[in-house]
Each structure stands twice: as C-alpha cells, then as structure tokens.
Design a protein around this motif. Structure first.
Motif, PDB file in Angstrom:
ATOM      1  N   THR A 241       0.831  -1.209   0.000  1.00 52.61           N
ATOM      2  CA  THR A 241       0.000   0.000   0.000  1.00 52.61           C
ATOM      3  C   THR A 241       0.862   1.254   0.000  1.00 52.61           C
ATOM      4  O   THR A 241       0.607   2.204  -0.757  1.00 52.61           O
ATOM      5  CB  THR A 241      -0.938   0.000   1.216  1.00 52.61           C
ATOM      6  OG1 THR A 241      -1.728  -1.191   1.201  1.00 52.61           O
ATOM      7  CG2 THR A 241      -1.849   1.214   1.206  1.00 52.61           C
ATOM      8  N   GLU A 242       1.886   1.251   0.839  1.00 50.82           N
ATOM      9  CA  GLU A 242       2.791   2.398   0.871  1.00 50.82           C
ATOM     10  C   GLU A 242       3.568   2.533  -0.428  1.00 50.82           C
ATOM     11  O   GLU A 242       3.807   3.645  -0.913  1.00 50.82           O
ATOM     12  CB  GLU A 242       3.754   2.247   2.051  1.00 50.82           C
ATOM     13  CG  GLU A 242       4.692   3.426   2.222  1.00 50.82           C
ATOM     14  CD  GLU A 242       5.647   3.232   3.380  1.00 50.82           C
ATOM     15  OE1 GLU A 242       6.522   4.097   3.573  1.00 50.82           O
ATOM     16  OE2 GLU A 242       5.518   2.211   4.082  1.00 50.82           O
ATOM     17  N   LYS A 243       3.955   1.422  -1.015  1.00 54.66           N
ATOM     18  CA  LYS A 243       4.691   1.452  -2.280  1.00 54.66           C
ATOM     19  C   LYS A 243       3.827   2.023  -3.401  1.00 54.66           C
ATOM     20  O   LYS A 243       4.290   2.841  -4.213  1.00 54.66           O
ATOM     21  CB  LYS A 243       5.150   0.035  -2.626  1.00 54.66           C
ATOM     22  CG  LYS A 243       6.009  -0.079  -3.878  1.00 54.66           C
ATOM     23  CD  LYS A 243       6.554  -1.487  -4.005  1.00 54.66           C
ATOM     24  CE  LYS A 243       7.387  -1.654  -5.265  1.00 54.66           C
ATOM     25  NZ  LYS A 243       6.527  -1.613  -6.477  1.00 54.66           N
ATOM     26  N   ALA A 244       2.565   1.607  -3.463  1.00 46.99           N
ATOM     27  CA  ALA A 244       1.667   2.148  -4.481  1.00 46.99           C
ATOM     28  C   ALA A 244       1.434   3.639  -4.270  1.00 46.99           C
ATOM     29  O   ALA A 244       1.379   4.421  -5.235  1.00 46.99           O
ATOM     30  CB  ALA A 244       0.337   1.385  -4.457  1.00 46.99           C
ATOM     31  N   ASP A 245       1.303   4.043  -3.018  1.00 48.41           N
ATOM     32  CA  ASP A 245       1.109   5.462  -2.724  1.00 48.41           C
ATOM     33  C   ASP A 245       2.329   6.282  -3.116  1.00 48.41           C
ATOM     34  O   ASP A 245       2.206   7.393  -3.657  1.00 48.41           O
ATOM     35  CB  ASP A 245       0.804   5.623  -1.235  1.00 48.41           C
ATOM     36  CG  ASP A 245       0.477   7.068  -0.885  1.00 48.41           C
ATOM     37  OD1 ASP A 245      -0.301   7.692  -1.620  1.00 48.41           O
ATOM     38  OD2 ASP A 245       0.989   7.569   0.131  1.00 48.41           O
ATOM     39  N   SER A 246       3.524   5.744  -2.864  1.00 49.67           N
ATOM     40  CA  SER A 246       4.737   6.467  -3.243  1.00 49.67           C
ATOM     41  C   SER A 246       4.875   6.574  -4.758  1.00 49.67           C
ATOM     42  O   SER A 246       5.309   7.611  -5.283  1.00 49.67           O
ATOM     43  CB  SER A 246       5.966   5.779  -2.648  1.00 49.67           C
ATOM     44  OG  SER A 246       6.143   4.488  -3.216  1.00 49.67           O
ATOM     45  N   GLU A 247       4.506   5.533  -5.487  1.00 46.42           N
ATOM     46  CA  GLU A 247       4.554   5.589  -6.945  1.00 46.42           C
ATOM     47  C   GLU A 247       3.560   6.606  -7.496  1.00 46.42           C
ATOM     48  O   GLU A 247       3.872   7.355  -8.440  1.00 46.42           O
ATOM     49  CB  GLU A 247       4.272   4.205  -7.522  1.00 46.42           C
ATOM     50  CG  GLU A 247       5.369   3.183  -7.236  1.00 46.42           C
ATOM     51  CD  GLU A 247       4.995   1.798  -7.717  1.00 46.42           C
ATOM     52  OE1 GLU A 247       3.829   1.627  -8.144  1.00 46.42           O
ATOM     53  OE2 GLU A 247       5.852   0.892  -7.665  1.00 46.42           O
ATOM     54  N   GLU A 248       2.373   6.643  -6.923  1.00 45.18           N
ATOM     55  CA  GLU A 248       1.381   7.619  -7.367  1.00 45.18           C
ATOM     56  C   GLU A 248       1.847   9.041  -7.063  1.00 45.18           C
ATOM     57  O   GLU A 248       1.682   9.952  -7.898  1.00 45.18           O
ATOM     58  CB  GLU A 248       0.048   7.336  -6.677  1.00 45.18           C
ATOM     59  CG  GLU A 248      -1.071   8.261  -7.106  1.00 45.18           C
ATOM     60  CD  GLU A 248      -2.382   7.930  -6.417  1.00 45.18           C
ATOM     61  OE1 GLU A 248      -3.349   8.681  -6.595  1.00 45.18           O
ATOM     62  OE2 GLU A 248      -2.424   6.903  -5.695  1.00 45.18           O
ATOM     63  N   ASN A 249       2.429   9.223  -5.887  1.00 43.93           N
ATOM     64  CA  ASN A 249       2.946  10.546  -5.538  1.00 43.93           C
ATOM     65  C   ASN A 249       4.073  10.961  -6.469  1.00 43.93           C
ATOM     66  O   ASN A 249       4.160  12.126  -6.889  1.00 43.93           O
ATOM     67  CB  ASN A 249       3.425  10.533  -4.088  1.00 43.93           C
ATOM     68  CG  ASN A 249       3.908  11.887  -3.615  1.00 43.93           C
ATOM     69  OD1 ASN A 249       3.395  12.910  -4.053  1.00 43.93           O
ATOM     70  ND2 ASN A 249       4.896  11.895  -2.736  1.00 43.93           N
ATOM     71  N   LEU A 250       4.946  10.025  -6.812  1.00 48.20           N
ATOM     72  CA  LEU A 250       6.039  10.334  -7.731  1.00 48.20           C
ATOM     73  C   LEU A 250       5.511  10.701  -9.110  1.00 48.20           C
ATOM     74  O   LEU A 250       6.025  11.631  -9.756  1.00 48.20           O
ATOM     75  CB  LEU A 250       6.986   9.134  -7.820  1.00 48.20           C
ATOM     76  CG  LEU A 250       8.215   9.306  -8.720  1.00 48.20           C
ATOM     77  CD1 LEU A 250       9.114  10.412  -8.193  1.00 48.20           C
ATOM     78  CD2 LEU A 250       8.989   7.997  -8.832  1.00 48.20           C
ATOM     79  N   GLU A 251       4.483   9.995  -9.583  1.00 47.45           N
ATOM     80  CA  GLU A 251       3.897  10.322 -10.883  1.00 47.45           C
ATOM     81  C   GLU A 251       3.318  11.732 -10.891  1.00 47.45           C
ATOM     82  O   GLU A 251       3.484  12.484 -11.863  1.00 47.45           O
ATOM     83  CB  GLU A 251       2.805   9.302 -11.230  1.00 47.45           C
ATOM     84  CG  GLU A 251       3.319   7.909 -11.555  1.00 47.45           C
ATOM     85  CD  GLU A 251       4.024   7.859 -12.893  1.00 47.45           C
ATOM     86  OE1 GLU A 251       3.851   8.790 -13.701  1.00 47.45           O
ATOM     87  OE2 GLU A 251       4.772   6.891 -13.129  1.00 47.45           O
ATOM     88  N   ASP A 252       2.642  12.106  -9.819  1.00 43.02           N
ATOM     89  CA  ASP A 252       2.065  13.453  -9.743  1.00 43.02           C
ATOM     90  C   ASP A 252       3.153  14.517  -9.753  1.00 43.02           C
ATOM     91  O   ASP A 252       3.035  15.542 -10.452  1.00 43.02           O
ATOM     92  CB  ASP A 252       1.211  13.581  -8.480  1.00 43.02           C
ATOM     93  CG  ASP A 252      -0.008  12.666  -8.505  1.00 43.02           C
ATOM     94  OD1 ASP A 252      -0.401  12.245  -9.618  1.00 43.02           O
ATOM     95  OD2 ASP A 252      -0.544  12.358  -7.426  1.00 43.02           O
ATOM     96  N   VAL A 253       4.205  14.293  -8.983  1.00 41.52           N
ATOM     97  CA  VAL A 253       5.287  15.275  -8.943  1.00 41.52           C
ATOM     98  C   VAL A 253       6.004  15.357 -10.287  1.00 41.52           C
ATOM     99  O   VAL A 253       6.338  16.454 -10.768  1.00 41.52           O
ATOM    100  CB  VAL A 253       6.269  14.925  -7.804  1.00 41.52           C
ATOM    101  CG1 VAL A 253       7.477  15.861  -7.829  1.00 41.52           C
ATOM    102  CG2 VAL A 253       5.584  15.009  -6.457  1.00 41.52           C
ATOM    103  N   MET A 254       6.230  14.213 -10.942  1.00 39.89           N
ATOM    104  CA  MET A 254       6.887  14.220 -12.241  1.00 39.89           C
ATOM    105  C   MET A 254       6.033  14.900 -13.299  1.00 39.89           C
ATOM    106  O   MET A 254       6.561  15.502 -14.246  1.00 39.89           O
ATOM    107  CB  MET A 254       7.211  12.781 -12.675  1.00 39.89           C
ATOM    108  CG  MET A 254       8.291  12.106 -11.850  1.00 39.89           C
ATOM    109  SD  MET A 254       9.896  12.908 -11.939  1.00 39.89           S
ATOM    110  CE  MET A 254       9.942  13.698 -10.324  1.00 39.89           C
ATOM    111  N   GLU A 255       4.728  14.836 -13.159  1.00 36.71           N
ATOM    112  CA  GLU A 255       3.848  15.542 -14.091  1.00 36.71           C
ATOM    113  C   GLU A 255       4.015  17.053 -13.946  1.00 36.71           C
ATOM    114  O   GLU A 255       4.036  17.788 -14.948  1.00 36.71           O
ATOM    115  CB  GLU A 255       2.392  15.141 -13.830  1.00 36.71           C
ATOM    116  CG  GLU A 255       1.378  15.803 -14.747  1.00 36.71           C
ATOM    117  CD  GLU A 255       1.552  15.410 -16.203  1.00 36.71           C
ATOM    118  OE1 GLU A 255       1.092  16.167 -17.077  1.00 36.71           O
ATOM    119  OE2 GLU A 255       2.165  14.351 -16.473  1.00 36.71           O
ATOM    120  N   GLU A 256       4.143  17.514 -12.713  1.00 33.21           N
ATOM    121  CA  GLU A 256       4.393  18.936 -12.498  1.00 33.21           C
ATOM    122  C   GLU A 256       5.749  19.344 -13.075  1.00 33.21           C
ATOM    123  O   GLU A 256       5.883  20.418 -13.682  1.00 33.21           O
ATOM    124  CB  GLU A 256       4.342  19.254 -11.002  1.00 33.21           C
ATOM    125  CG  GLU A 256       2.977  19.059 -10.358  1.00 33.21           C
ATOM    126  CD  GLU A 256       1.957  20.051 -10.890  1.00 33.21           C
ATOM    127  OE1 GLU A 256       2.365  21.177 -11.257  1.00 33.21           O
ATOM    128  OE2 GLU A 256       0.767  19.704 -10.944  1.00 33.21           O
TER     129      GLU A 256
END
Length: 718
Positions: A241-256
């Motif tokens: 769960t934490e790994k999926a959350d970190s990947e989603e957070n990284l995708e959002d930041v990389m989009e910015e």
C-alpha cells in the motif's frame, strides 16, 4: 596500559558509528555536511557509553586511596583506654594492614577525564540544540544556492532559537530582580544542564519502558517461525500500500516537473533551476522529458505564465522527498520478499527427511568457501530448523531477566540502607575485592543493555513519513539528523540514571563518596533540590506502568482503533491484510521470477539496453544516409525542372513550406523510435500503449511512429 584502553575504545567506537551510518545513510548521494553531523552526534553518544565504565573503575580506585589515607591518619589509642578499646584497635589494625589498593589495568591519569567529558558533553549539546536543527532545515530546503538554503533554515528555526533566548532571558531577569539569589556562572550552567537532563529523562523513561518489554518479546516471537511468517505477510500488505502510494505521488510530482520543463526553455533565466530539478528525477523520467524538448524554438514572444523561483524551490523539495520515498519503498519491498521467501523455505524444510536445507531460489552470488566447507546445507538445516529457535528462546529469557532487574532497580535505587538496587549490589560486591575487570564488565553490560533498549526504540519508531530510519542506505537526511538529536539528548540522562542505579551519584544516594569525573561535569543537582530529590527519584517509577502497557500492547490497540493498521492478534482487519500479503507474495512467484534470480534479471536488462543502443546507432546511420541522398536528389530534380516546370516548382515549394513542421516532427519521431530500449512487436494490440505518445496532439499510427509519419516524403527520391 595507562590511557591505552581509552585510546583503543575511542578508535573502536568511531568505526562502530561509521558502520551504522553506512548501513542507514548513503555516502554517495547524501550531503557531506549531513553525514558529518550525524556521524559526530552518534560517535559522541557511543563514546560516552563506552568510556563511562572506565571512569567508574578509576573512581573506585581513587576512593580506595582516600580510604587508605584515612586509615593511615587514624590516631593511636590512648593507654588509659587501652583495656576498653583493645578489640576495636585490633580490628582497626587488621583493616589497615589488609587495606591494599591495586591500580586497575585501565586506569586513566588525573586531569584527563574531566577535560574529556567537558569536550564531549558540550560538543554534543551544541549539536543537538543549535547545529543539527539548522542542518535539518538546510538539508530539507529546496533552495538552489547555499545562500537560499541558509536563509530558509534561519527562517524555519527562528521560533526554535527565539524560545531558547526567551527562556534564558527570563531566567536572567528573575535572578537580577531577586538579590538574595546570588547565582554564579557555575550555578547557571548547572541549571541549564539540569533542564536539558530533565527533558531527556522524561523521554528516556518512555522509550525505555517500551524497549524493556519489546526487545525480549521480539526474540521470543522470532523463535516462532509460523508467527513470524504470518507477520511478514501482514507487513507485505502494508508495504505494498505504501509502495503504491509512493509511486502515485512520484507520478504526480513528475507531471508537475514535465509541465514546467516544457514551459521554461533554454533561454529563460530560471532554466538552470529546472535543470537542477531534472537531475534529481529518476533516469527514466529524465530521458522521457528530454525527448519532448524543443529547445530550438524561441518562446519569449509567447504570453506564457512562468513559475516563480519560490514555487520552483517548493517543487524541488517535493521532488527530493518523492524520489527518496519511492526508492526506499522499492528497496524495502525487495528485502521483504527475500525474507518472506526464506521463511517459507524454512517452513518447507522443517519436514525434510534428508536434513539438508534446500532453497527455492538459486543464490545470486557464487558460493564461497564459508558456505562450501563450514555452513553446508546440513549445518544450515540444523541451524534454521532446530537450533535457531532454541537459541532465540534462551536469549529472550535472559533479556527478560535483565528487564526485570532494571525495573526493580529503577523503583528501589534511592534506597541506600538497605541496598535494594541489584546493580548496586553487584558493583559493591566486586568493589570489596577490587576486581576492576568485573566492575568494568558489569558496568558495560548494564549500560549497554539500557542503551540497546533506548536506541533500538529510536531506530524502530516512525512518525508517519517525516521520521523513519530505514536500513540498506534508505534513510533520508532529515531522519538521520533527527536521530542524532535524540541520541545527544538521551545519552547524558541515561548515563546519570545508570550512575544512580549503582549508587555512584551522590545527589541521589546522599553518600560522601568520591564522585566520577562525569558527575562532576554535570554539576551538583542540589542547586535545584526539588528536581534532585523529587523528579529524578520518583519519575523513573513510571516505567512499571509503561512496561505493563507495552506487554498488553495497549499502544498498538489504540492505534488500531484510530485507523492505523497494526498487527493485532485475532482481528478482522489483520486477517484480511495477512491474506492480502500472502496473495501478493504468490503473485510475485510467477514462472519467470522462479526461473531467474534478481541478478540474472538485472544482467538481462543490461543486455537489452546494450542491444537497444546498437540498434539506435544503426538506425541513426541509416537515417543520416537516407536524408543525404534525399536532399541530393531533390536538389538535382529541382535544377533539371526549373525552366520547364515553373508552376510545378511553385506548388512543390508551397507544399515543402507547409510540411516543414511535419518533416521536423518526423525526425523527432524517428529519434524517439531509436531511444526505445525495448521495442515491442508491431501488432494491433500494442499500437496505443506507447509511453512516448503521452502528448494528445501527437499522431497515433502505430508502434513505430516515425515510419508512418515519413510517408509524406516517400516519393522524394523519385
């Protein structure tokens, strides 16, 4: 041997602190200032723990010399009272003749220990109260220059430092208003030390109450392989769960980052800041963003909204945090998989009749001489399936007895007649025979156990995602420095508490004995009698309540009720997470994973990358030759048809101007094709799965986009 033990321990402790920092920190990526500050804080704290037993043995030797001198100066017995005092005289003479002081092997000469403790203590206090908080803010800042980071750190610590100044100023005003208080600099210094130790003791009892119960219980649970495997399944579900959350957070930041990278081009003043942010991004995102750059175009004439330097600093900080968290969860997932697979192998081999340990995966590294000749499969089976369980159980029982002795001594160390503290009894028994080696070993084992209970709690505790010490080089700079602050604040009160347990602190034992050099540096606690006679004596008794609460897992149950997923015995949520973790591990055991190890997959990945580089080089050469031939043919055809086909030439010129952008787009698409490390098969199912076609305005014609786009020039060679 005078002073040799001190020098040896200084060197050994340094390498111990360096080893722990290498395990939790990253020497290659983290800032040198962060590593140096953390190493210095850990080193000084470990140094206090290891050197204190030498100070105790030296103090006992000095006390022996004082007693011997006192016996030597005893006046002779008067003849008038000789008949009445004959028995006492004989006893006194026997004591004086038998009172011989032996110098300990680790004796430290006078004058060394006070200076040593003064340097170590005040350096650690400056680190924990002044430098490390500033370095925390500096390392966490998203500034792009040293000046910007220093400014941000000073602003964040303004309230922190202002509180210190307010307390110190209030104390000075209070002393100035009351003339009857004639406090010297030494007494003000003692008050400051007492305040710092009081805060540390408050936190020390909380951490110690948890560690005294949790450490023996952890070893007892480690002896139960089935329970440990179920708990690993639970951890796998939470970590996924934490790994999926970190990947989603990284995708959002990389989009910015992608949006800012496209808006700020090479000729913008903030472009160097954007390049700094891009260097902190993962390599795959850097390559993807580099493909979509159009630096040859000038965007100054467009009315675009550009971000400010402050917003870029904030984004820089988010990128550092997101990348570090993503890398940490990814590494922890791989480690947890290996642990789970090993525990499953142990469960399978327990019923083996061959008594040889068989692994589900072949070892990634070649078998060395140790596993070939000493730790053979037979020895491994006896250790993993038979001996390890009993060893952990015996160790858990021994640690439990130590915990009981600590709890009893914490509640009774203030009693000097009779002596109820078990550790004080052991030290006094050894003191009668002047067995300095036994005294030093008993002191070292006791204080080492106390430090293990406290420091292990510091390493285990986790405050959401802001403070978390993760092994395998996955701890961020903020957590490393925060742990250094905690160590520097906990170690001095821990040592004072230990000296109170063995009755070597006169402020608590109220005995006229020689003080250790460490206690003399701390100052006399009698300046604040309500703390020395009240808080320092009765507050450690709270450890009994904390140990009971930890034994029944009251804290874990409260967190579970608040919604934080915790491993709580028979619980519906816990059972669901265990099943989920088991399923996740089953998915990880796909045929491809079973056939290849991690090292083999990495080798294949590198081979595919090298093959992709070779293919890209060939395609570049082929496209370069094709463009040269096409340009040469186009020029010759234009010259031949200039007089006869003027109108046709004009139409071709218009068409060439119309499709200039399309030709450039075709060139870039061909480069995108060449940069694909792992080209897939050209089929209908994979046409729309190209990660390079994230731009909605780009033509989607197939996997090899450049080939479909180049059809506009298919007849240029004719």
């Amino acid at each position: 041997m005078s002073g040799a033990a001190l020098g040896l321990e200084i060197v050994v402790v340094f390498f111990l602190a360096l080893f722990l920092l290498h395990r939790y920190g990253d020497f290659k990526k983290q800032q040198r200032m962060v590593l140096f500050g953390t190493l210095l804080a850990w080193y000084l704290c470990f140094l206090i723990v290891f050197i204190l037993p030498l100070d105790v043995s030296t103090t006992i030797y000095k006390q022996c010399l004082i007693d011997q001198e006192a016996h030597a100066q005893t006046p002779s017995v008067s003849p008038v009272l000789s008949n009445q005092t004959t028995p006492n005289t004989s006893v006194s003479s026997s004591i004086s003749t038998q009172h011989v002081c032996y110098k300990p092997w680790s004796y430290i000469p006078d004058g060394i220990m006070p200076v040593f403790w003064r340097v170590v203590y005040w350096t650690s206090q400056c680190l924990t109260w002044l430098l490390l908080p500033f370095m925390q803010s500096y390392a966490r800042s998203g500034g792009f220059s040293i000046t910007g980071k220093i400014k941000t750190a000073l602003i964040e610590n303004a309230i922190y430092y202002g509180t210190y100044l307010f307390i110190f100023g209030s104390l000075l005003i209070y002393v100035a208003v009351h003339p009857q208080w004639h406090l010297s600099w030494y007494e003000l210094q003692t008050i400051g030390i007492t305040a710092a130790n009081t805060w540390g003791l408050f936190l020390l009892v909380l951490l110690l109450g948890y560690g005294l119960v949790e450490i023996p219980r952890s070893y007892w649970e480690a002896s139960r392989q089935g329970h440990l495997l179920i708990k690993t399944y639970f951890k796998a579900a939470k970590l996924m769960t934490e790994k999926a959350d970190s990947e989603e957070n990284l995708e959002d930041v990389m989009e910015e980052v992608r949006k800012i990278n496209e808006s700020i081009k090479y000729n913008h003043p903030l472009r160097k800041n954007v390049d700094t942010i891009l260097r902190k991004c993962p390599v795959e995102y850097q390559e993807k963003m580099g493909r979509n750059m159009d630096d040859y175009e000038d965007f100054d004439d467009k009315q675009n909204t550009y971000p400010t330097e402050r917003s870029l600093s904030k984004l820089h900080k988010q990128v550092i945090y997101a990348v570090q968290r993503h890398n940490r969860t990814r590494v922890q997932w791989q480690i947890l998989l290996e642990q789970a697979f090993h525990l499953e192998d142990v469960a399978k081999n327990e019923t083996s009749t061959s008594r040889q340990f068989v692994h589900s995966f072949a070892p990634a590294e070649p078998v060395g001489w140790f596993r070939r000749y000493i730790y053979t499969p037979t020895v491994e089976w006896y250790w993993e399936c038979l001996l390890k369980q009993w060893f952990y159980r015996m160790l858990a029982v021994v640690l439990s007895l130590f915990s009981v002795a600590v709890v009893w001594s914490e509640c009774t160390f203030f009693s000097t007649r009779p002596v109820l503290s078990l550790f004080a009894v052991f030290i006094q028994l050894a003191e009668r025979d002047y067995n300095y080696l036994y005294i030093e070993m008993a002191c070292f084992i006791t204080i080492f156990f106390l430090c293990t209970c406290v420091y292990s709690t510091v390493f285990r505790i986790r405050v959401f995602n802001y403070y978390y010490l993760a092994s395998h080089h996955q701890t961020d700079a903020y957590s490393l420095q925060f742990s250094g602050m905690l160590f520097c604040r906990l170690t001095p009160p821990l040592c004072l508490n230990f000296l109170g347990l063995i009755h070597m602190d006169s402020a608590i034992s109220h005995q006229a004995k020689e003080q250790t050099a460490y206690t003399s540096i701390m100052g006399s606690m009698r300046v604040l009698s309500f703390i020395a006679n009240g808080f320092y004596i009765y507050y450690p008794m709270l450890i009994v309540i904390l140990c009971i609460a930890t034994y029944f897992s009251l804290g874990t149950r409260c967190l579970n009720l608040l919604g934080f997923q915790q491993f709580v015995g028979e619980n519906e949520m816990t059972s669901d997470l265990i099943d989920e973790g088991r399923e996740l591990l089953r998915r990880a055991l796909q045929p491809a994973v079973v056939k290849t190890s991690v090292r083999q997959r990495e080798r294949r990945k590198r081979q595919r990358i090298e093959d992709g580089e070779n293919r890209r080089r060939e395609w570049r050469e082929r496209y370069a030759q094709r463009d040269e031939v096409a340009a040469r043919n186009q020029t010759s055809i234009s010259e031949m048809k200039e007089t006869n086909y003027g109108e046709t030439l004009n139409s071709n010129t218009n068409r060439q101007a119309k499709y200039t952008r399309s030709s450039n787009q075709s060139g870039r698409d061909s480069i995108e094709l060449l940069q694909d490390a792992e080209p897939l098969d050209f089929n209908a199912e994979t046409l729309t799965d190209d990660p390079l076609q994230s731009d909605p305005g780009r033509h989607v014609g197939g996997r090899y986009l450049s080939m479909s786009s180049s059809r506009s020039r298919i007849f240029d060679d004719v």
